[in-house]
Motif scaffolding. Structure first.
Motif, PDB file in Angstrom:
ATOM      1  N   GLN A  27       0.932  -1.220   0.152  1.00 45.66           N
ATOM      2  CA  GLN A  27       0.143  -0.051   0.034  1.00 45.66           C
ATOM      3  C   GLN A  27       1.062   1.260   0.058  1.00 45.66           C
ATOM      4  O   GLN A  27       1.948   1.240   0.552  1.00 45.66           O
ATOM      5  N   GLN A  28       0.503   2.051  -0.797  1.00 43.43           N
ATOM      6  CA  GLN A  28       1.432   3.215  -0.836  1.00 43.43           C
ATOM      7  C   GLN A  28       1.552   4.176   0.272  1.00 43.43           C
ATOM      8  O   GLN A  28       0.573   4.184   1.267  1.00 43.43           O
ATOM      9  N   HIS A  29       2.611   4.954   0.446  1.00 45.57           N
ATOM     10  CA  HIS A  29       2.860   6.061   1.305  1.00 45.57           C
ATOM     11  C   HIS A  29       3.032   5.589   2.765  1.00 45.57           C
ATOM     12  O   HIS A  29       3.644   6.600   3.647  1.00 45.57           O
ATOM     13  N   TRP A  42      -1.804   5.061   4.696  1.00 45.01           N
ATOM     14  CA  TRP A  42      -2.288   6.111   3.677  1.00 45.01           C
ATOM     15  C   TRP A  42      -3.639   6.936   3.788  1.00 45.01           C
ATOM     16  O   TRP A  42      -3.900   7.975   3.599  1.00 45.01           O
ATOM     17  N   ARG A 101      -1.394  12.334   3.335  1.00 48.04           N
ATOM     18  CA  ARG A 101      -1.270  10.990   3.500  1.00 48.04           C
ATOM     19  C   ARG A 101       0.167  10.655   3.111  1.00 48.04           C
ATOM     20  O   ARG A 101       0.675   9.398   3.268  1.00 48.04           O
ATOM     21  N   ASP A 146       1.317  -0.303  -4.541  1.00 54.10           N
ATOM     22  CA  ASP A 146       0.209  -0.941  -4.991  1.00 54.10           C
ATOM     23  C   ASP A 146      -0.382  -0.488  -6.494  1.00 54.10           C
ATOM     24  O   ASP A 146      -0.780  -1.351  -7.448  1.00 54.10           O
ATOM     25  N   ASN A 147      -0.540   0.928  -6.516  1.00 52.07           N
ATOM     26  CA  ASN A 147      -1.173   1.290  -7.895  1.00 52.07           C
ATOM     27  C   ASN A 147      -0.164   0.774  -8.964  1.00 52.07           C
ATOM     28  O   ASN A 147      -0.614   0.615 -10.000  1.00 52.07           O
ATOM     29  N   PHE A 183       3.246   9.233 -10.345  1.00 51.81           N
ATOM     30  CA  PHE A 183       4.157   8.397  -9.556  1.00 51.81           C
ATOM     31  C   PHE A 183       4.857   7.515 -10.897  1.00 51.81           C
ATOM     32  O   PHE A 183       4.818   8.021 -11.825  1.00 51.81           O
ATOM     33  N   LEU A 185      -2.364   9.239 -11.501  1.00 54.33           N
ATOM     34  CA  LEU A 185      -3.501   8.778 -10.799  1.00 54.33           C
ATOM     35  C   LEU A 185      -4.466  10.081 -10.252  1.00 54.33           C
ATOM     36  O   LEU A 185      -3.797  11.066  -9.658  1.00 54.33           O
TER      37      LEU A 185
HETATM   38  C1  XUL Z   1      -2.945   6.340  -3.468  1.00 55.01           C
HETATM   39  C2  XUL Z   1      -3.403   5.654  -2.126  1.00 55.01           C
HETATM   40  C3  XUL Z   1      -4.127   4.423  -2.154  1.00 55.01           C
HETATM   41  C4  XUL Z   1      -3.061   3.435  -1.476  1.00 55.01           C
HETATM   42  C5  XUL Z   1      -3.696   2.215  -0.781  1.00 55.01           C
HETATM   43  O1  XUL Z   1      -2.412   7.485  -3.695  1.00 55.01           O
HETATM   44  O2  XUL Z   1      -3.135   6.618  -1.190  1.00 55.01           O
HETATM   45  O3  XUL Z   1      -4.389   3.745  -3.168  1.00 55.01           O
HETATM   46  O4  XUL Z   1      -2.016   3.134  -2.436  1.00 55.01           O
HETATM   47  O5  XUL Z   1      -4.348   1.400  -1.772  1.00 55.01           O
END
Ligand code: XUL
Length: 463
Positions: A89-91, A129, A162, A272-273, A316, A326
């Motif tokens: 999961q990002q961040h 996040w 986040r 994840d993205n 990203f 995104l």
């Molecule tokens: C993207 C975001 C979420 C997380 C968790 O900026 O905050 O998509 O990556 O899935």
């Protein structure tokens, strides 16, 4: 075989990809269901102060170990895995002390990862996040750089609560002692890759761009952003690298405990993205992915780094090279549902929406809740509330599709194919309206496991 590991908010998935491209066995460790002793039914700690959302990083380690155990129990010979890719999961960020690297280098296969890594944490929890508590730190960092437009130009996003940089700053201010004891800051992704490699993993360009710390153009840490974020931060960050190339062989711990081949390669893990982009075969420009869920999200590969002048969208790194973009709209399925209820309509009425003629002056701003893309307070605006219910549904859906389509302008993207996913994409009417507004054909598919699949594909393509 190749292995993809996706450590997301609620669960960890491990997915095998055979050399011929066919997905093989998969296991999913749900943090709430399978690891109830962490008391995180949805993957995060429930009783935090307002705005703060954290998870225990040891839970992710236990999930990793359990996933590998379960793959073995399924009769899978893990020595056949040539390379492991992954994503997180990002961040989210993990804070470690000076014991981290020696412990990694000497992991003992007779003891668990949790037991051995617990003393290495300088902070027992990790902000993820969903944490929204750093508005003050965002403003401070933006001010130091001369404004948010400059932060966006450098890092691909304005300072965002986040994102990791503002989170790091908040930690360094709230607990300077623990920040002083922190020698390494990792993302969820690079933390897990470090464990598998038994040495510090780099942060990949994809996930690194979600920190407000990486300079998009140079692919290096941005000295001014780093300096504005927290004292001594530069020395605590790992290097940056591409998630397409392995950086290490698997640690002896996993060879001894699970029977991996000592030559098995480990890739830097990504976000994840970015991993989903690869998993959905949208890693090359041309296709745009729109996920119609609780929020509606649009993402796509982007050859040149363009940033959103309105500061709503994000850029990203793309693990296949170049960049990805995104944009997230909060008025997604919850807004569709609320509008349906306002009209006393059904989803079948939405099915028919695409076949209803609409006068040219029927424009709807479909924001039933406060919106972040564009930034605006809740307020549904219909230019023609006098129209029939099917027409108002169509105008509403067009408003949603137009708002997402408008993001393509700053992204400078012209889609040839719209990859539509998420619960609402199953509705024929919604899908047809999006196809008409985007002006290209739609392909619909299920999203499940796209990140783990993308990670496994990266492992397969890597050297
Ligand atoms: C993207 C975001 C979420 C997380 C968790 O900026 O905050 O998509 O990556 O899935």
């Amino acid at each position: 075989m190749f292995l993809g590991i996706d450590s997301s908010t609620q669960s960890l998935t491990a997915l095998i990809l055979h050399a011929d491209g066919q997905p093989g066995p998969r296991v999913n460790i749900n943090f709430g269901r399978d690891l109830p002793h962490y008391a995180c039914p949805q993957g995060f700690i429930a009783d935090m102060p307002a705005g703060q959302v954290h998870s225990p990083p040891l839970m992710w380690l236990e999930a990793l170990e359990l996933a590998l155990t379960q793959l073995g129990q399924q009769g899978l010979d893990l020595s056949r895995i040539r390379a492991i890719g992954g994503d997180g999961q990002q961040h989210g960020s993990v804070y470690l002390n000076s014991r981290f690297l020696p412990v990694l280098a000497g992991l003992d296969a007779k003891r668990s990862l949790v037991e051995q890594l617990a003393p290495c944490l300088s902070r027992s929890t990790s902000p993820i996040w969903m944490d929204n508590s750093t508005a003050t730190e965002c403003a401070e960092i933006a001010k130091a750089l001369g404004g948010d437009a400059e932060v966006c130009r450098r890092s691909g996003s304005i300072t965002t609560p986040r994102f990791t940089g503002p989170q790091i700053r908040a930690f360094s201010k709230r607990d300077p002692g623990a920040w002083g004891a922190t020698t390494h800051v990792h993302l969820v992704s690079s933390f897990l890759a470090s464990i598998l490699a038994g040495r510090e993993a780099p942060i990949d360009f994809g996930d690194g761009a979600g920190m407000n710390l990486m300079n998009l153009e140079s692919g290096q840490w941005d000295a001014q952003l780093v300096a504005a974020t927290a004292p001594s931060l530069a020395a605590k960050l790992p290097r940056l690298a591409s998630a397409a190339q392995s950086f290490a062989r698997i640690a002896p711990y996993f060879v001894a405990k699970f029977g991996f081949d000592p030559l098995c390669r480990i890739l830097p893990f990504t976000g994840d993205n970015p991993a989903s982009l690869v998993g959905m075969a949208a890693g090359r420009p041309g296709s745009v992915v729109v996920s119609l869920g609780t929020s509606d999200t649009l993402f796509a590969a982007m050859p040149q780094p363009r940033t959103d002048p309105a500061g709503c969208g994000h850029v990203f790194g793309n693990p296949l090279g170049g960049f990805m973009t995104l944009a997230c709209v909060r008025n997604g399925s919850l807004a569709r549902e609320a509008f349906r209820d306002q009209l006393g309509a059904t989803w079948e009425d939405f099915e028919k929406a695409a076949f209803v003629a609409l006068p040219a002056d029927a424009i709807t701003e479909p924001f039933l809740f406060d919106e972040i893309t564009p930034r605006r307070a809740a307020g549904l605006v219909e230019s023609r509330p006098d129209l029939s219910s099917p027409q108002r549904i169509r105008a509403f859906l067009e408003g949603q599709a137009r708002n997402l389509r408008a993001q393509l302008d700053w992204m400078c993207l012209k889609p040839e194919l719209l990859l539509l996913t998420g619960g609402a994409s199953k509705n024929d009417g919604i899908s047809a309206v999006f196809s008409q507004v985007f002006g290209c054909p739609v392909q619909r598919f299920e999203l499940s496991d796209s990140a783990a699949l993308g990670a496994a594909k990266l492992a397969q393509q890597s050297s």
